[in-house]
Design a protein around this motif. Structure first.
Motif, PDB file in Angstrom:
ATOM      1  N   TYR A 139       0.876  -1.154   0.067  1.00  0.00           N
ATOM      2  CA  TYR A 139      -0.111   0.042   0.100  1.00  0.00           C
ATOM      3  C   TYR A 139       0.871   1.308   0.021  1.00  0.00           C
ATOM      4  CZ  TYR A 139      -4.189  -2.907   0.843  1.00  0.00           C
ATOM      5  OH  TYR A 139      -5.222  -3.747   1.007  1.00  0.00           O
ATOM      6  N   TYR A 140       1.954   1.276   0.554  1.00  0.00           N
ATOM      7  CA  TYR A 140       2.910   2.338   0.636  1.00  0.00           C
ATOM      8  C   TYR A 140       3.540   2.725  -0.503  1.00  0.00           C
ATOM      9  CZ  TYR A 140       6.141   5.911   2.508  1.00  0.00           C
ATOM     10  OH  TYR A 140       6.848   7.004   2.513  1.00  0.00           O
ATOM     11  N   ARG A 141       3.806   1.622  -1.106  1.00  0.00           N
ATOM     12  CA  ARG A 141       4.527   1.714  -2.712  1.00  0.00           C
ATOM     13  C   ARG A 141       3.396   2.334  -3.716  1.00  0.00           C
ATOM     14  NH1 ARG A 141       9.514  -0.124  -3.384  1.00  0.00           N
ATOM     15  NH2 ARG A 141      10.491  -1.660  -1.831  1.00  0.00           N
ATOM     16  N   LEU A 142       2.387   1.935  -3.338  1.00  0.00           N
ATOM     17  CA  LEU A 142       1.197   2.080  -4.274  1.00  0.00           C
ATOM     18  C   LEU A 142       1.000   3.881  -4.069  1.00  0.00           C
ATOM     19  CD1 LEU A 142      -1.328  -0.482  -3.984  1.00  0.00           C
ATOM     20  CD2 LEU A 142      -0.339   0.102  -5.911  1.00  0.00           C
ATOM     21  N   PHE A 143       1.018   4.202  -2.720  1.00  0.00           N
ATOM     22  CA  PHE A 143       0.869   5.603  -2.585  1.00  0.00           C
ATOM     23  C   PHE A 143       1.934   6.480  -3.134  1.00  0.00           C
ATOM     24  CE2 PHE A 143       2.187   9.170   0.206  1.00  0.00           C
ATOM     25  CZ  PHE A 143       1.234  10.014   0.162  1.00  0.00           C
ATOM     26  N   ILE A 144       3.276   5.982  -2.919  1.00  0.00           N
ATOM     27  CA  ILE A 144       4.320   6.563  -3.587  1.00  0.00           C
ATOM     28  C   ILE A 144       4.103   6.912  -5.131  1.00  0.00           C
ATOM     29  CG2 ILE A 144       6.695   6.470  -4.080  1.00  0.00           C
ATOM     30  CD1 ILE A 144       7.165   5.708  -1.372  1.00  0.00           C
ATOM     31  N   ILE A 145       3.642   5.862  -5.851  1.00  0.00           N
ATOM     32  CA  ILE A 145       3.641   5.797  -7.399  1.00  0.00           C
ATOM     33  C   ILE A 145       2.415   6.884  -7.554  1.00  0.00           C
ATOM     34  CG2 ILE A 145       2.795   4.639  -9.128  1.00  0.00           C
ATOM     35  CD1 ILE A 145       4.092   2.021  -8.013  1.00  0.00           C
ATOM     36  N   ALA A 146       1.486   6.990  -6.792  1.00  0.00           N
ATOM     37  CA  ALA A 146       0.335   7.856  -7.057  1.00  0.00           C
ATOM     38  C   ALA A 146       0.818   9.338  -6.932  1.00  0.00           C
ATOM     39  CB  ALA A 146      -0.954   7.500  -6.142  1.00  0.00           C
ATOM     40  N   PHE A 147       1.369   9.497  -5.677  1.00  0.00           N
ATOM     41  CA  PHE A 147       2.071  10.606  -5.079  1.00  0.00           C
ATOM     42  C   PHE A 147       3.100  11.260  -6.174  1.00  0.00           C
ATOM     43  CE2 PHE A 147       4.643  13.778  -2.870  1.00  0.00           C
ATOM     44  CZ  PHE A 147       3.771  14.555  -2.105  1.00  0.00           C
ATOM     45  N   SER A 148       3.900  10.598  -6.654  1.00  0.00           N
ATOM     46  CA  SER A 148       4.648  10.728  -7.993  1.00  0.00           C
ATOM     47  C   SER A 148       4.034  11.152  -9.040  1.00  0.00           C
ATOM     48  CB  SER A 148       5.736   9.693  -8.106  1.00  0.00           C
ATOM     49  OG  SER A 148       5.212   8.829  -8.839  1.00  0.00           O
ATOM     50  N   VAL A 149       3.061  10.776  -9.518  1.00  0.00           N
ATOM     51  CA  VAL A 149       2.303  11.187 -10.747  1.00  0.00           C
ATOM     52  C   VAL A 149       1.624  12.531 -10.378  1.00  0.00           C
ATOM     53  CG1 VAL A 149       0.177  10.680 -12.147  1.00  0.00           C
ATOM     54  CG2 VAL A 149       1.874   8.777 -11.250  1.00  0.00           C
TER      55      VAL A 149
END
Length: 289
Positions: A139-149
């Motif tokens: 979930y944290y990696r998914l958040f980072i991906i979304a945040f970078s976008v």
């Protein structure tokens, strides 16, 4: 198929981290022509701010992001106003100065906080994995991906849909004529450097659950970020995003088939070959005069 999808997800995770670090580098060089060798230390400062906010106030990484960005931006603004602004149009002196700034920042952290590794936990609400079939996605990696976008599109909007962006692009195209119309190039440069430093600090904060927080942590990270900027075409936001995706996925796959060290060596060889035949990068920015 499960292994394939897991490696693609790992590559996207690496891409998001590289993108956030490299974006600040690309903006600073594209607008100011400054090769900032202290960028890795801004990443390190952001990581220590995240550790401090969690250890002293109980703020998790997400809650502390606004404070981290502001602190990184203020630090970048102070350095630009006191040192870097005096070295424009002197690229060699700028490289040496930013390298020295990076060393000073590392030594200051060692002096006041020591060299021991610090650890930052991920937010409780982002703990665990999303499991779809054989694919395990943190979930944290998914958040980072979304945040970078989100950061990518916010930066694009800032540069191409706001008054600040229009003024900055005018300065990039022709500094002298822009100043004739009342645009202060010094103010544009200062704000740009502060924004790039703030992005680096945010990136450093977000990666703390994955790495140990040490005074030298930014050095290795900034090397990969420089590779992203070079491959993408220095100063190009779209090129930076595309090259971050290519290098992130390539790193994940090469590390999977070989090992981390061999994978990094092959990436470096690939970048060297690219520079030999296409020194301007894959997606060169044609705005800068």
């Amino acid at each position: 198929m499960g292994s394939l999808l897991n490696e693609i997800f790992i590559g996207l995770s690496l891409t998001s981290i590289l993108l956030m670090i490299a974006l600040g580098l690309a903006i600073i060089y594209g607008a100011m022509g400054v090769i900032n060798l202290a960028h890795g230390q801004f990443v390190m400062v952001g990581a220590y701010i995240a550790w401090f906010l969690q250890s002293q106030f109980g703020f998790n990484v997400i809650v502390g992001l606004p404070l981290t960005f502001i602190a990184g931006a203020i630090l970048g603004l102070l350095l630009e106003r006191t040192i870097i602004q005096r070295l424009y149009q002197r690229p060699l002196d700028t490289i040496l100065a930013t390298w020295g700034i990076g060393i000073v920042l590392e030594q200051l952290v060692r002096t006041f906080l020591g060299s021991d590794s610090r650890y930052v936990g991920r937010p409780d609400f982002l703990d665990g994995n999303l499991v779809i079939g054989d694919v395990h996605m943190s979930y944290y990696r998914l958040f980072i991906i979304a945040f970078s976008v989100l950061i990518l599109f916010s930066t694009w909007y800032l540069l191409y849909r706001t008054e600040f962006g229009a003024k900055l692009r005018a300065v990039i195209q022709n500094k002298e004529i822009s100043e004739c119309y009342g645009i202060s190039s010094n103010k544009m440069y200062a704000m740009t450097f502060a924004y790039g430093a703030g992005l680096a600090a945010v990136a450093g904060s977000l990666i703390t659950p994955f790495v140990s927080v040490t005074p030298t942590m930014g050095t290795e990270l900034v090397v990969d970020a420089f590779l992203v900027v070079i491959v993408g075409g220095v100063g190009s936001i779209a090129g930076t995003a595309a090259s971050a995706l290519m290098i992130g996925e390539a790193t994940a796959w090469l590390s999977y088939w070989f090992n981390d060290t061999t994978g990094r060596i092959l990436i470096l060889i690939g970048v060297i070959v690219l520079i030999r035949f296409r020194p301007q990068g894959l997606f060169p920015d044609t705005v800068r005069r």
